[in-house]
Scaffold this motif. Structure first.
Motif, PDB file in Angstrom:
ATOM      1  N   LYS A 141       1.049  -1.211  -0.042  1.00 37.46           N
ATOM      2  CA  LYS A 141       0.077   0.166   0.357  1.00 37.46           C
ATOM      3  C   LYS A 141       0.981   1.445  -0.500  1.00 37.46           C
ATOM      4  CE  LYS A 141      -4.073  -2.212   0.521  1.00 37.46           C
ATOM      5  NZ  LYS A 141      -5.089  -2.221  -0.457  1.00 37.46           N
ATOM      6  N   ASN A 160       0.150   9.643  -8.982  1.00 35.90           N
ATOM      7  CA  ASN A 160       0.387   7.742  -8.669  1.00 35.90           C
ATOM      8  C   ASN A 160      -0.588   7.900  -8.007  1.00 35.90           C
ATOM      9  OD1 ASN A 160       3.815   8.049  -8.300  1.00 35.90           O
ATOM     10  ND2 ASN A 160       3.153   9.910  -7.487  1.00 35.90           N
ATOM     11  N   ASP A 161      -0.345   6.219  -7.361  1.00 36.85           N
ATOM     12  CA  ASP A 161      -2.026   5.551  -7.151  1.00 36.85           C
ATOM     13  C   ASP A 161      -1.776   5.386  -5.754  1.00 36.85           C
ATOM     14  OD1 ASP A 161      -3.901   4.269  -6.854  1.00 36.85           O
ATOM     15  OD2 ASP A 161      -3.144   2.192  -7.219  1.00 36.85           O
ATOM     16  N   ASN A 177      -3.158   5.062  -1.409  1.00 39.60           N
ATOM     17  CA  ASN A 177      -4.405   4.377  -0.724  1.00 39.60           C
ATOM     18  C   ASN A 177      -4.440   5.585   0.359  1.00 39.60           C
ATOM     19  OD1 ASN A 177      -2.227   1.975  -1.947  1.00 39.60           O
ATOM     20  ND2 ASN A 177      -3.995   1.603  -2.587  1.00 39.60           N
ATOM     21  N   TYR A 210     -10.740  12.575  -4.991  1.00 42.66           N
ATOM     22  CA  TYR A 210     -10.332  10.794  -4.881  1.00 42.66           C
ATOM     23  C   TYR A 210     -11.215  10.635  -3.466  1.00 42.66           C
ATOM     24  CZ  TYR A 210      -6.106  13.341  -7.676  1.00 42.66           C
ATOM     25  OH  TYR A 210      -5.968  13.519  -8.408  1.00 42.66           O
TER      26      TYR A 210
END
Length: 117
Positions: A3, A45-46, A48, A72
C-alpha cells in the motif's frame, strides 16, 4: 503490492519520523511539505492513504482534505494535528480519521492499518 501512503507534513522532523515509521510497517511512502505538491503527486500516483497535517503554510490541511475527498473518493484520509480543537471543526468530516500528534505513533499506525484493510 504494498500500500502507498502520502505524507503531507510541513515540519521536516515529523515528516521524516512518519516516513520511517510507515516504511518499517512495509508501506511505500511518498512525502511532501506542501498541500499543493500533494495534489500534483496524487495526479501522478496511485495512493491508498494520505496523512495530512492541518497547520501548513500554503494550504490548510482541512482545505486539502476537502479537495481530495471530492477528487479521490476512495482515498483514505487521516488528519494529523497538534491541536485537538480541530476535532470540533465541521470540515474535519472530510477525513476518515483524526489523530492528535504525539511522540507515540501507535494510534496512527493502528488507524492506518485499519483503514487500509
Amino acid at each position: 503490492m504494498s500500500k502507498r501512503i502520502l505524507i503531507v507534513e510541513d515540519e521536516e522532523n515529523m515528516r521524516l519520523l512518519l516516513e520511517e515509521e510507515f516504511a518499517d510497517e512495509g508501506y511505500e511512502i511518498i512525502s511532501t511539505a506542501s498541500g499543493k505538491d500533494a495534489i500534483e503527486i496524487l495526479k501522478k500516483n496511485d495512493i491508498n492513504l494520505a496523512t495530512i497535517d492541518i497547520e501548513m503554510p500554503d494550504m490548510n490541511g482541512l482545505e486539502l482534505a476537502g479537495l481530495l475527498r471530492k477528487e479521490y473518493p476512495k482515498l483514505k484520509i487521516i488528519l494529523l494535528t497538534a491541536y485537538s480543537h480541530y476535532k470540533q471543526d465541521l470540515s474535519s468530516w472530510a477525513a476518515d480519521a483524526y489523530i492528535v500528534k504525539s511522540s507515540d505513533l501507535s494510534e496512527l499506525k493502528i488507524t492506518a492499518k485499519e483503514l487500509l484493510k
